[in-house]
Design a protein around this motif. Sequence first.
Motif, PDB file in Angstrom:
ATOM      1  N   LYS A   1       0.836  -1.195   0.000  1.00 31.63           N
ATOM      2  CA  LYS A   1       0.000   0.000   0.000  1.00 31.63           C
ATOM      3  C   LYS A   1       0.877   1.254   0.000  1.00 31.63           C
ATOM      4  CE  LYS A   1      -4.180  -1.796   2.240  1.00 31.63           C
ATOM      5  NZ  LYS A   1      -5.079  -1.435   1.128  1.00 31.63           N
TER       6      LYS A   1
ATOM      7  N   THR B   1       0.653   4.527  -6.191  1.00 29.64           N
ATOM      8  CA  THR B   1      -0.556   5.013  -6.855  1.00 29.64           C
ATOM      9  C   THR B   1      -1.391   3.889  -7.431  1.00 29.64           C
ATOM     10  OG1 THR B   1       0.516   7.096  -7.405  1.00 29.64           O
ATOM     11  CG2 THR B   1      -1.408   6.499  -8.697  1.00 29.64           C
TER      12      THR B   1
ATOM     13  N   ARG C   1      -1.496   0.717  -6.765  1.00 29.20           N
ATOM     14  CA  ARG C   1      -2.095  -0.170  -5.764  1.00 29.20           C
ATOM     15  C   ARG C   1      -3.369   0.482  -5.212  1.00 29.20           C
ATOM     16  NH1 ARG C   1      -1.374  -3.811  -1.419  1.00 29.20           N
ATOM     17  NH2 ARG C   1      -3.522  -4.090  -0.694  1.00 29.20           N
ATOM     18  N   THR C   2      -3.312   1.776  -4.977  1.00 23.69           N
ATOM     19  CA  THR C   2      -4.488   2.489  -4.483  1.00 23.69           C
ATOM     20  C   THR C   2      -5.636   2.406  -5.483  1.00 23.69           C
ATOM     21  OG1 THR C   2      -3.100   4.029  -3.233  1.00 23.69           O
ATOM     22  CG2 THR C   2      -5.355   4.721  -3.699  1.00 23.69           C
TER      23      THR C   2
ATOM     24  N   ASP D   1      -7.144  -1.149  -5.513  1.00 32.88           N
ATOM     25  CA  ASP D   1      -8.031  -1.374  -4.383  1.00 32.88           C
ATOM     26  C   ASP D   1      -9.371  -0.674  -4.591  1.00 32.88           C
ATOM     27  OD1 ASP D   1      -6.095  -2.867  -3.116  1.00 32.88           O
ATOM     28  OD2 ASP D   1      -5.401  -1.241  -1.823  1.00 32.88           O
ATOM     29  N   ARG D   2      -9.310   0.571  -5.071  1.00 30.99           N
ATOM     30  CA  ARG D   2     -10.539   1.337  -5.265  1.00 30.99           C
ATOM     31  C   ARG D   2     -11.442   0.687  -6.308  1.00 30.99           C
ATOM     32  NH1 ARG D   2      -8.501   6.469  -6.247  1.00 30.99           N
ATOM     33  NH2 ARG D   2      -8.505   6.132  -8.494  1.00 30.99           N
TER      34      ARG D   2
END
Length: 302
Positions: free
Chosen positions: A196, A199, A201-202, A205-206
């Motif tokens: 985490k 960018t 990875r974020t 997840d979103r």
Amino acid sequence: MELRQLNTFRTVASTLNFSRAAEVLNYVPSNVTMQIKALEEELGVRLFDRLGKQLVLTTAGKRFLTHIQGVLDKLDEARSVIHDNENLSGTLTISANEVLCAYRLPAVFQRFRSRYPGVRLIFRSVPNQQLKQTLFEGTADVVFMLDEPILSTGLTVEPLLEETFRFFVAPDHRLAKLAVLQQDDFHEEVFLVNEKGCTYRTMFDRSFEQKGIDNITYLEFQNAEAIKQCAIAGIGIAFLPEITAEAEVERGELVTLPWHIPDLHVYTHMAWHKDKWLSPIILSFIDAAREVIALEDTNKTV
């Protein structure tokens, strides 16, 4: 204090290694150590902390570097006026994350070195989320980042190439034979992803949260190579920039899954501090990066 001490300090701050700094400056390591010690004694502060085998700038060292950077830049500017730009010499410090270091920058370094062999290149691999700070601290001249479009008041940021991200699995993975994937196919799967903070990875997840995909197990890694090797071993589904797995796909070690994350727009960016004087060395390197990475972009569209 002497200019050579300031130059030595800047080089050590860039490499965070006395031996490497000595190599760059053509000094013996003991000479570098003595210069830094003399500078610290004159200033009355520690410029570096030695944490085991790791060297880090102290708070005082960071502040000092910010101020002397302008002095040394002016000196470099004065030298450039009396030298032929075709025979550039000096030192250039570049930072990037491990993906760009391994898959985008080697060709840039090769082209630049072939043109300007007299320039000493210092490269430092830095986590993506820390790269901007190296520009503000003056420990890098130019950095390369994987990120969404960036707006910055303190940095000049130039997007060079949009990167494609894919999902990869071993050829014998249960999803490898499916021509079309449905959301439910991912339930109870293991995803091999970056830690985490980065960018993409974020955004990963979103996207999965928005689709309501749950019952997913994550294995987190610090580098792309570990993710690839675990995917090849059949441990799970790798989420990576396409460029990192091209060779493995070509050899049949990995298969690309037919699944895309919408609105995932991540670019290879080149950045430098907006107030930094762009010496002929820096400008020449920026031009080389534009040429090489623009060629990669052209090859992608052919």
